[in-house]
Motif scaffolding. Structure first.
Motif, PDB file in Angstrom:
ATOM      1  N   ILE A 139       0.837  -1.199   0.000  1.00  0.00           N
ATOM      2  CA  ILE A 139       0.000   0.000   0.000  1.00  0.00           C
ATOM      3  C   ILE A 139       0.873   1.250   0.000  1.00  0.00           C
ATOM      4  CG2 ILE A 139      -1.913   1.175   1.175  1.00  0.00           C
ATOM      5  CD1 ILE A 139      -2.582  -1.696   0.415  1.00  0.00           C
ATOM      6  N   GLY A 140       0.412   2.309  -0.670  1.00  0.00           N
ATOM      7  CA  GLY A 140       1.053   3.614  -0.589  1.00  0.00           C
ATOM      8  C   GLY A 140       2.526   3.564  -0.923  1.00  0.00           C
ATOM      9  N   GLY A 141       3.382   3.908   0.061  1.00  0.00           N
ATOM     10  CA  GLY A 141       4.822   3.888  -0.163  1.00  0.00           C
ATOM     11  C   GLY A 141       5.340   2.506  -0.493  1.00  0.00           C
ATOM     12  N   GLY A 142       4.678   1.474   0.034  1.00  0.00           N
ATOM     13  CA  GLY A 142       5.069   0.113  -0.328  1.00  0.00           C
ATOM     14  C   GLY A 142       4.833  -0.154  -1.797  1.00  0.00           C
ATOM     15  N   LEU A 143       3.708   0.328  -2.306  1.00  0.00           N
ATOM     16  CA  LEU A 143       3.431   0.162  -3.736  1.00  0.00           C
ATOM     17  C   LEU A 143       4.405   0.987  -4.566  1.00  0.00           C
ATOM     18  CD1 LEU A 143       1.562  -1.230  -5.766  1.00  0.00           C
ATOM     19  CD2 LEU A 143       0.158   0.830  -5.751  1.00  0.00           C
ATOM     20  N   GLU A 144       4.818   2.147  -4.060  1.00  0.00           N
ATOM     21  CA  GLU A 144       5.823   2.937  -4.784  1.00  0.00           C
ATOM     22  C   GLU A 144       7.114   2.138  -4.948  1.00  0.00           C
ATOM     23  OE1 GLU A 144       4.516   7.494  -3.553  1.00  0.00           O
ATOM     24  OE2 GLU A 144       6.035   6.456  -2.380  1.00  0.00           O
ATOM     25  N   ILE A 145       7.532   1.443  -3.909  1.00  0.00           N
ATOM     26  CA  ILE A 145       8.718   0.596  -4.039  1.00  0.00           C
ATOM     27  C   ILE A 145       8.475  -0.498  -5.066  1.00  0.00           C
ATOM     28  CG2 ILE A 145      10.072  -1.173  -2.835  1.00  0.00           C
ATOM     29  CD1 ILE A 145      10.234   0.637  -0.468  1.00  0.00           C
ATOM     30  N   ALA A 146       7.319  -1.150  -4.983  1.00  0.00           N
ATOM     31  CA  ALA A 146       7.036  -2.279  -5.878  1.00  0.00           C
ATOM     32  C   ALA A 146       6.991  -1.850  -7.337  1.00  0.00           C
ATOM     33  CB  ALA A 146       5.720  -2.942  -5.482  1.00  0.00           C
ATOM     34  N   ILE A 147       6.333  -0.732  -7.643  1.00  0.00           N
ATOM     35  CA  ILE A 147       6.169  -0.354  -9.050  1.00  0.00           C
ATOM     36  C   ILE A 147       7.451   0.210  -9.642  1.00  0.00           C
ATOM     37  CG2 ILE A 147       3.695  -0.007  -8.820  1.00  0.00           C
ATOM     38  CD1 ILE A 147       4.144   3.003  -8.909  1.00  0.00           C
ATOM     39  N   ASN A 148       8.415   0.574  -8.793  1.00  0.00           N
ATOM     40  CA  ASN A 148       9.706   1.009  -9.316  1.00  0.00           C
ATOM     41  C   ASN A 148      10.675  -0.143  -9.516  1.00  0.00           C
ATOM     42  OD1 ASN A 148       9.980   4.100  -9.683  1.00  0.00           O
ATOM     43  ND2 ASN A 148       8.772   3.867  -7.802  1.00  0.00           N
ATOM     44  N   CYS A 149      10.254  -1.366  -9.138  1.00  0.00           N
ATOM     45  CA  CYS A 149      10.999  -2.556  -9.515  1.00  0.00           C
ATOM     46  C   CYS A 149      10.637  -2.939 -10.949  1.00  0.00           C
ATOM     47  CB  CYS A 149      10.672  -3.707  -8.570  1.00  0.00           C
ATOM     48  SG  CYS A 149      11.303  -3.503  -6.890  1.00  0.00           S
ATOM     49  N   ASP A 150      11.461  -3.770 -11.558  1.00  0.00           N
ATOM     50  CA  ASP A 150      11.185  -4.192 -12.930  1.00  0.00           C
ATOM     51  C   ASP A 150      10.000  -5.144 -13.000  1.00  0.00           C
ATOM     52  OD1 ASP A 150      13.432  -2.815 -14.093  1.00  0.00           O
ATOM     53  OD2 ASP A 150      14.716  -4.342 -13.189  1.00  0.00           O
ATOM     54  N   PHE A 151       9.830  -5.980 -11.972  1.00  0.00           N
ATOM     55  CA  PHE A 151       8.767  -6.986 -11.971  1.00  0.00           C
ATOM     56  C   PHE A 151       8.148  -7.060 -10.587  1.00  0.00           C
ATOM     57  CE2 PHE A 151      12.196  -8.317 -14.811  1.00  0.00           C
ATOM     58  CZ  PHE A 151      11.526  -8.384 -16.023  1.00  0.00           C
ATOM     59  N   ARG A 152       6.891  -7.519 -10.554  1.00  0.00           N
ATOM     60  CA  ARG A 152       6.178  -7.717  -9.305  1.00  0.00           C
ATOM     61  C   ARG A 152       5.583  -9.127  -9.301  1.00  0.00           C
ATOM     62  NH1 ARG A 152       6.947  -3.306 -10.988  1.00  0.00           N
ATOM     63  NH2 ARG A 152       5.865  -3.924 -12.895  1.00  0.00           N
ATOM     64  N   PHE A 153       6.062  -9.960  -8.390  1.00  0.00           N
ATOM     65  CA  PHE A 153       5.542 -11.314  -8.197  1.00  0.00           C
ATOM     66  C   PHE A 153       4.735 -11.309  -6.907  1.00  0.00           C
ATOM     67  CE2 PHE A 153       8.737 -14.108 -10.761  1.00  0.00           C
ATOM     68  CZ  PHE A 153       8.505 -13.335 -11.882  1.00  0.00           C
ATOM     69  N   ALA A 154       3.499 -11.774  -6.992  1.00  0.00           N
ATOM     70  CA  ALA A 154       2.549 -11.590  -5.902  1.00  0.00           C
ATOM     71  C   ALA A 154       2.049 -12.903  -5.337  1.00  0.00           C
ATOM     72  CB  ALA A 154       1.352 -10.781  -6.410  1.00  0.00           C
ATOM     73  N   ALA A 155       1.862 -12.946  -4.024  1.00  0.00           N
ATOM     74  CA  ALA A 155       1.138 -14.040  -3.389  1.00  0.00           C
ATOM     75  C   ALA A 155      -0.353 -13.821  -3.604  1.00  0.00           C
ATOM     76  CB  ALA A 155       1.458 -14.100  -1.905  1.00  0.00           C
ATOM     77  N   SER A 156      -1.092 -14.901  -3.698  1.00  0.00           N
ATOM     78  CA  SER A 156      -2.511 -14.799  -4.063  1.00  0.00           C
ATOM     79  C   SER A 156      -3.335 -14.014  -3.047  1.00  0.00           C
ATOM     80  CB  SER A 156      -3.107 -16.198  -4.248  1.00  0.00           C
ATOM     81  OG  SER A 156      -2.946 -16.963  -3.065  1.00  0.00           O
ATOM     82  N   GLY A 157      -2.889 -13.919  -1.806  1.00  0.00           N
ATOM     83  CA  GLY A 157      -3.670 -13.176  -0.820  1.00  0.00           C
ATOM     84  C   GLY A 157      -3.249 -11.734  -0.637  1.00  0.00           C
ATOM     85  N   SER A 158      -2.362 -11.233  -1.467  1.00  0.00           N
ATOM     86  CA  SER A 158      -1.855  -9.873  -1.290  1.00  0.00           C
ATOM     87  C   SER A 158      -2.849  -8.833  -1.789  1.00  0.00           C
ATOM     88  CB  SER A 158      -0.507  -9.708  -2.003  1.00  0.00           C
ATOM     89  OG  SER A 158      -0.594 -10.114  -3.357  1.00  0.00           O
ATOM     90  N   THR A 159      -2.705  -7.588  -1.305  1.00  0.00           N
ATOM     91  CA  THR A 159      -3.597  -6.493  -1.687  1.00  0.00           C
ATOM     92  C   THR A 159      -2.781  -5.245  -2.020  1.00  0.00           C
ATOM     93  OG1 THR A 159      -3.864  -5.894   0.646  1.00  0.00           O
ATOM     94  CG2 THR A 159      -5.565  -7.296  -0.338  1.00  0.00           C
ATOM     95  N   TYR A 160      -3.339  -4.393  -2.879  1.00  0.00           N
ATOM     96  CA  TYR A 160      -2.612  -3.264  -3.472  1.00  0.00           C
ATOM     97  C   TYR A 160      -3.485  -2.014  -3.439  1.00  0.00           C
ATOM     98  CZ  TYR A 160       0.097  -7.200  -4.931  1.00  0.00           C
ATOM     99  OH  TYR A 160       0.826  -8.341  -4.892  1.00  0.00           O
ATOM    100  N   GLY A 161      -2.859  -0.879  -3.122  1.00  0.00           N
ATOM    101  CA  GLY A 161      -3.622   0.352  -3.131  1.00  0.00           C
ATOM    102  C   GLY A 161      -2.743   1.580  -3.070  1.00  0.00           C
ATOM    103  N   VAL A 162      -3.298   2.684  -3.544  1.00  0.00           N
ATOM    104  CA  VAL A 162      -2.678   4.003  -3.449  1.00  0.00           C
ATOM    105  C   VAL A 162      -3.694   4.863  -2.711  1.00  0.00           C
ATOM    106  CG1 VAL A 162      -1.561   5.873  -4.709  1.00  0.00           C
ATOM    107  CG2 VAL A 162      -1.641   3.588  -5.710  1.00  0.00           C
TER     108      VAL A 162
END
Length: 259
Positions: A109-132
């Motif tokens: 979420i938020g700053g965490g998503l900022e870190i994730a989207i600035n990576c080249d790839f995002r691999f996710a666990a099925s129970g994860s959640t995303y938001g800004v």
């Protein structure tokens, strides 16, 4: 090495762990400030070929440490220092010269998503959640951060996330292009490791050139000269010759850096 809320593990496949599990890996101003230096050390390490970015415990990162958002010294712009460190950290991660994979469990979420989207790839666990979530608390999101999100998901989804502050499931994030792969949680680490192994088997100069070119094109700067320089390096370093010989010989390549 533990540094201001991060743990770093080096090696061919290095790991950068957001390590404030009791606070759901909330990111402090000091952490944003420290991140470019940690990334510079990893970038300078010739042993590091791939970087996995993840969170300690069950959460990637629940976002910024809310208590620090308006703690700056300038009453007219109390977020100025935090915003400056945040944007520098995002640039450092986006321009990290080696492949980066965000390995995501729980909240991103938020700053965490900022870190994730600035990576080249995002691999996710099925129970994860995303938001800004800036609309929930009245934060005006900086254009540089919106541009990265926009390049991934397009204007409609970027507006949906920014306007509503709603959360997406991993499956919804996948359909929107926000994440690249979704795994059952107990298979996430193996999936990321397998992908890292694939990247280690490829031409490192080709990968670096491709990353630099994509970043330059997204930034609307000239990519031709840098791409030509990398092409010349594949010749002088022997990667091109070995890659062609391996293809013709129907074998796996053994690039010079692999010894």
């Amino acid at each position: 090495m533990d540094d201001l809320g991060f743990t770093v593990e080096t090696g061919a496949v290095a790991r950068l762990v957001i390590d404030r599990a009791p606070k759901r890996n909330a990111l402090t101003r000091a952490m944003w400030e420290a991140l470019p230096g940690l990334l510079a050390e990893l970038a300078a390490d010739p042993a590091v070929r791939v970087l996995l970015v993840t969170g300690a415990g069950p959460t990637f990162s629940a976002g910024a440490d809310i208590g620090e958002l308006v703690s700056g010294s300038d009453p007219a712009d109390p977020m100025a220092e935090l915003r400056a460190h945040n944007l520098r950290a995002q640039v450092a991660l986006r321009e990290f010269p080696k492949p980066t994979v965000a390995v995501i469990r729980g909240h991103c979420i938020g700053g965490g998503l900022e870190i994730a989207i600035n990576c080249d790839f995002r691999f996710a666990a099925s129970g994860s959640t995303y938001g800004v979530t800036p609309a929930r608390i009245g934060v005006v999101y900086p254009p540089a951060a919106i541009k990265v999100l926009l390049a991934l998901v397009g204007p409609a989804t970027a507006k949906y996330l920014l306007f509503s502050g709603d959360l997406l499931t991993a499956e919804e994030a996948y359909t929107k292009g926000l994440v690249d792969k979704v795994f059952p949680e107990d298979e996430l680490d193996a999936g990321a490791a397998d992908f890292a192994a694939t990247l280690l088997s490829r031409s490192q100069l080709t990968i670096r050139s491709a990353k630099e070119t994509v970043n330059a094109l997204l930034a609307e700067t000239d990519a031709d000269q840098l791409a030509f320089q990398r092409y010349q390096e594949t010749i002088t370093d022997g990667e091109l010759v070995e890659g062609i010989a391996a293809f013709q010989g129907k074998r796996a390549p053994r690039f010079p850096w692999q010894g």
